[in-house]
Design a protein around this motif. Structure first.
Motif, mmCIF file in Angstrom:
data_model
loop_
_atom_site.group_PDB
_atom_site.id
_atom_site.type_symbol
_atom_site.label_atom_id
_atom_site.label_comp_id
_atom_site.label_asym_id
_atom_site.label_seq_id
_atom_site.Cartn_x
_atom_site.Cartn_y
_atom_site.Cartn_z
ATOM 1 N N GLU A 85 0.773 -1.171 0.114
ATOM 2 C CA GLU A 85 0.056 0.049 -0.003
ATOM 3 C C GLU A 85 0.836 1.272 0.211
ATOM 4 O O GLU A 85 0.309 2.288 -0.057
ATOM 5 C CB GLU A 85 -0.735 0.185 1.278
ATOM 6 C CG GLU A 85 -2.056 -1.180 1.213
ATOM 7 C CD GLU A 85 -2.707 -1.269 2.368
ATOM 8 O OE1 GLU A 85 -2.528 -0.419 3.503
ATOM 9 O OE2 GLU A 85 -3.326 -2.231 2.725
ATOM 10 N N GLY A 86 2.072 1.021 0.151
ATOM 11 C CA GLY A 86 2.854 2.122 0.161
ATOM 12 C C GLY A 86 3.186 2.809 1.303
ATOM 13 O O GLY A 86 3.812 4.064 1.520
ATOM 14 N N LEU A 87 2.906 2.047 2.554
ATOM 15 C CA LEU A 87 3.465 2.768 3.823
ATOM 16 C C LEU A 87 4.839 2.617 3.992
ATOM 17 O O LEU A 87 5.442 1.576 3.798
ATOM 18 C CB LEU A 87 2.777 1.807 4.753
ATOM 19 C CG LEU A 87 1.023 2.061 4.945
ATOM 20 C CD1 LEU A 87 0.361 1.293 5.864
ATOM 21 C CD2 LEU A 87 0.779 3.411 5.050
ATOM 22 N N ASP A 88 5.567 3.476 4.575
ATOM 23 C CA ASP A 88 7.211 3.470 4.783
ATOM 24 C C ASP A 88 7.412 2.961 5.820
ATOM 25 O O ASP A 88 7.188 3.818 7.164
ATOM 26 C CB ASP A 88 7.366 5.011 4.576
ATOM 27 C CG ASP A 88 8.939 4.999 4.562
ATOM 28 O OD1 ASP A 88 9.590 4.080 4.294
ATOM 29 O OD2 ASP A 88 9.477 6.104 4.607
ATOM 30 N N PHE A 89 8.123 2.146 6.113
ATOM 31 C CA PHE A 89 8.595 1.375 7.302
ATOM 32 C C PHE A 89 9.764 0.588 7.247
ATOM 33 O O PHE A 89 9.928 0.029 6.019
ATOM 34 C CB PHE A 89 7.607 0.640 8.143
ATOM 35 C CG PHE A 89 6.998 -0.431 7.611
ATOM 36 C CD1 PHE A 89 7.808 -1.650 7.680
ATOM 37 C CD2 PHE A 89 5.778 -0.170 6.703
ATOM 38 C CE1 PHE A 89 7.062 -2.782 6.687
ATOM 39 C CE2 PHE A 89 5.271 -1.408 6.005
ATOM 40 C CZ PHE A 89 6.125 -2.475 6.055
ATOM 41 N N ALA A 90 10.615 0.350 8.124
ATOM 42 C CA ALA A 90 11.691 -0.679 8.111
ATOM 43 C C ALA A 90 11.641 -1.833 9.003
ATOM 44 O O ALA A 90 10.809 -1.856 9.969
ATOM 45 C CB ALA A 90 13.169 0.167 8.511
ATOM 46 N N ARG A 138 14.165 -2.607 2.626
ATOM 47 C CA ARG A 138 13.751 -2.035 3.782
ATOM 48 C C ARG A 138 14.102 -3.038 5.122
ATOM 49 O O ARG A 138 13.486 -2.866 5.978
ATOM 50 C CB ARG A 138 12.278 -1.697 3.633
ATOM 51 C CG ARG A 138 11.212 -2.649 3.393
ATOM 52 C CD ARG A 138 9.780 -2.278 3.555
ATOM 53 N NE ARG A 138 9.681 -1.504 2.489
ATOM 54 C CZ ARG A 138 8.420 -0.373 2.821
ATOM 55 N NH1 ARG A 138 7.710 -0.446 3.667
ATOM 56 N NH2 ARG A 138 8.219 0.407 1.646
ATOM 57 N N CYS A 139 14.674 -4.126 4.700
ATOM 58 C CA CYS A 139 14.745 -5.168 5.677
ATOM 59 C C CYS A 139 16.265 -5.161 6.028
ATOM 60 O O CYS A 139 17.315 -5.317 5.173
ATOM 61 C CB CYS A 139 14.307 -6.514 5.097
ATOM 62 S SG CYS A 139 12.575 -6.476 4.749
ATOM 63 N N VAL A 140 16.729 -5.656 7.488
ATOM 64 C CA VAL A 140 18.187 -5.942 7.877
ATOM 65 C C VAL A 140 17.930 -7.121 8.716
ATOM 66 O O VAL A 140 17.329 -7.083 9.705
ATOM 67 C CB VAL A 140 18.426 -4.478 8.662
ATOM 68 C CG1 VAL A 140 19.894 -4.898 9.194
ATOM 69 C CG2 VAL A 140 18.369 -3.310 7.951
ATOM 70 N N ASN A 141 19.104 -8.063 8.504
ATOM 71 C CA ASN A 141 19.204 -9.333 9.295
ATOM 72 C C ASN A 141 20.383 -8.929 9.923
ATOM 73 O O ASN A 141 21.636 -8.969 9.459
ATOM 74 C CB ASN A 141 19.119 -10.358 8.422
ATOM 75 C CG ASN A 141 19.079 -11.771 9.101
ATOM 76 O OD1 ASN A 141 19.851 -11.715 10.159
ATOM 77 N ND2 ASN A 141 18.462 -12.633 8.533
ATOM 78 N N VAL A 142 20.229 -9.137 11.301
ATOM 79 C CA VAL A 142 21.627 -8.825 12.037
ATOM 80 C C VAL A 142 22.290 -9.991 12.571
ATOM 81 O O VAL A 142 23.037 -10.113 13.245
ATOM 82 C CB VAL A 142 21.245 -7.959 13.223
ATOM 83 C CG1 VAL A 142 20.595 -6.479 12.770
ATOM 84 C CG2 VAL A 142 20.223 -8.608 14.352
ATOM 85 N N GLY A 143 21.542 -11.189 12.229
ATOM 86 C CA GLY A 143 22.009 -12.583 12.791
ATOM 87 C C GLY A 143 21.714 -12.711 14.004
ATOM 88 O O GLY A 143 20.772 -12.216 14.626
ATOM 89 N N ILE A 144 22.422 -13.664 15.046
ATOM 90 C CA ILE A 144 22.132 -13.853 16.240
ATOM 91 C C ILE A 144 22.792 -12.829 17.143
ATOM 92 O O ILE A 144 23.919 -13.012 18.025
ATOM 93 C CB ILE A 144 22.445 -15.408 16.555
ATOM 94 C CG1 ILE A 144 21.987 -16.413 15.521
ATOM 95 C CG2 ILE A 144 21.896 -15.888 18.010
ATOM 96 C CD1 ILE A 144 22.353 -17.867 15.796
ATOM 97 N N ALA A 145 21.951 -11.790 17.115
ATOM 98 C CA ALA A 145 22.683 -10.658 18.011
ATOM 99 C C ALA A 145 21.523 -9.809 18.409
ATOM 100 O O ALA A 145 21.467 -8.615 17.931
ATOM 101 C CB ALA A 145 23.803 -10.198 17.275
ATOM 102 N N GLU A 146 20.645 -10.251 19.409
ATOM 103 C CA GLU A 146 19.622 -9.529 19.510
ATOM 104 C C GLU A 146 19.691 -8.093 20.292
ATOM 105 O O GLU A 146 18.976 -7.197 19.973
ATOM 106 C CB GLU A 146 18.515 -10.166 20.632
ATOM 107 C CG GLU A 146 18.025 -11.688 20.219
ATOM 108 C CD GLU A 146 18.842 -12.833 19.904
ATOM 109 O OE1 GLU A 146 18.846 -13.770 19.331
ATOM 110 O OE2 GLU A 146 20.207 -12.591 20.532
ATOM 111 N N ALA A 147 21.034 -7.926 21.348
ATOM 112 C CA ALA A 147 21.045 -6.442 21.780
ATOM 113 C C ALA A 147 21.570 -5.782 20.544
ATOM 114 O O ALA A 147 20.849 -4.518 20.434
ATOM 115 C CB ALA A 147 22.029 -6.665 22.635
ATOM 116 N N ASN A 148 22.236 -6.040 19.601
ATOM 117 C CA ASN A 148 22.715 -5.423 18.554
ATOM 118 C C ASN A 148 21.419 -4.968 17.568
ATOM 119 O O ASN A 148 21.375 -3.960 17.020
ATOM 120 C CB ASN A 148 23.545 -6.079 17.773
ATOM 121 C CG ASN A 148 24.413 -4.928 16.708
ATOM 122 O OD1 ASN A 148 24.372 -4.131 16.717
ATOM 123 N ND2 ASN A 148 24.623 -5.681 15.381
#
Length: 323
Positions: free
Chosen positions: A31-36, A59-69
């Protein structure tokens, strides 16, 4: 009598909040909504969230197994002007990332929606992976909105409404398929406003998240004894709908909270504080996980052991009403 259309007689209809909210993210993006979106290595490519990530990799970022990061990255994206959704493995969100939630997200009052999965004992990983103290922590952190949807479709509504909601938010969901509570989406929903889903005059059952369904089934069980229970879906833990609690205490004279969380500091603690400070004379009981590390076992068996199933809840209510 039900106040809204619920699946009272269809308690085997199951839906996964993780799947439904992933589909909702895809709809919102289309729908065009802007979010990451930020995640760890816990999103399957075959899931609806995985398909959303495949369709919108920019718009997606996978940081691996690093929840705090992961929480820190979400804060950085929000500081750049984005609304950010972050799916975090629930057992690690309030424990490993507590500092980042407190200082990076809440202190800066950022529009980050932290979706904590595997709530309560639904992880099946035993005491170290039970998410039973998170609400106590979240409640004490300023600026945090805390929402625990009753079912998958309500989770989708929370995700969509959160786009225009100020500040940071915790969205607490279970591990997998949970029973549907609502027959459809044709009911009024607003973050911070509880929903009375079953009318009753003898007592009030207040649930949040998956325990709302338990409350409905317990109310059905109590009807066999001629006891009519009001059932409230307290989907928002903060900001809390105090009036719903005060009205329940005044009108039914007996309030029982039910939660997939420790009895300390969660839904029950919040309701107890409100009733005690009001001075309203009402019977009250908290049902949840006791002040101990839960037993190891299959999730349904753990619930049954602690009385967190319809018959167990109904029995606790009957004992309370006799006092």
């Amino acid at each position: 009598m039900s106040a809204v259309d619920v699946t009272l007689n269809f308690d085997q209809i199951l839906s996964s909040a993780r799947e439904v909210y992933g589909a909702e993210l895809r709809k919102m993006a289309d729908e065009g909504l802007d979010f990451a979106f930020v995640c760890a290595d816990n999103v399957a490519k075959s899931s609806t969230t995985g398909k959303f990530m495949e369709a919108y990799p920019e718009r997606c970022v996978n940081v691996g197994i690093a929840e705090a990061n992961q929480v820190g990255v979400a804060a950085g994206l929000a500081l750049s002007g984005k609304v950010v959704f972050a799916q975090v493995f629930g057992p690690f969100l309030p424990l490993r990332a507590a500092d980042q939630i407190h200082t990076d997200i809440a202190y800066n009052d950022l529009p980050v929606r932290l979706i904590g999965t595997h709530a309560g004992v639904t992880s099946g990983g035993g005491p170290t992976h039970n998410v039973i103290a998170d609400l106590a922590f979240y409640r004490a952190v300023p600026n945090l909105t805390i929402v625990s949807p009753a079912d998958a479709n309500q989770c989708a509504r929370v995700v969509r409404e959160s786009m225009d909601y100020p500040g940071p938010m915790i969205i607490r969901i279970a591990r997998g398929a949970e029973p549907d509570v609502y027959a459809d989406n044709n009911y009024e929903f607003k973050i911070g406003k509880a929903i009375t889903i079953n009318e009753g005059k003898d007592l009030t059952l207040i649930g949040t998240g998956s325990s709302v369904h338990w409350c409905l089934m317990a109310a059905k069980e109590l009807e066999k004894s001629g006891i009519h229970a009001r059932v409230i879906d307290m989907h928002t833990i903060k900001p809390f709908d105090k009036e719903a609690v005060l009205n329940a205490a005044r009108e039914t004279g007996c309030v029982v909270t039910v939660e997939d969380h420790s009895v300390n500091g969660g839904l029950g603690g919040q309701v107890a504080e409100i009733i005690a400070e009001s001075g309203i004379p009402a019977k009250f009981k908290r049902l949840g996980l006791p002040d101990e590390f839960a037993i190891l076992g299959d999730v349904p068996e753990v619930y049954k052991y602690y009385g967190l199933y319809p018959v167990g809840i109904a029995n606790s209510v009957r004992e309370l009403l006799k006092k």
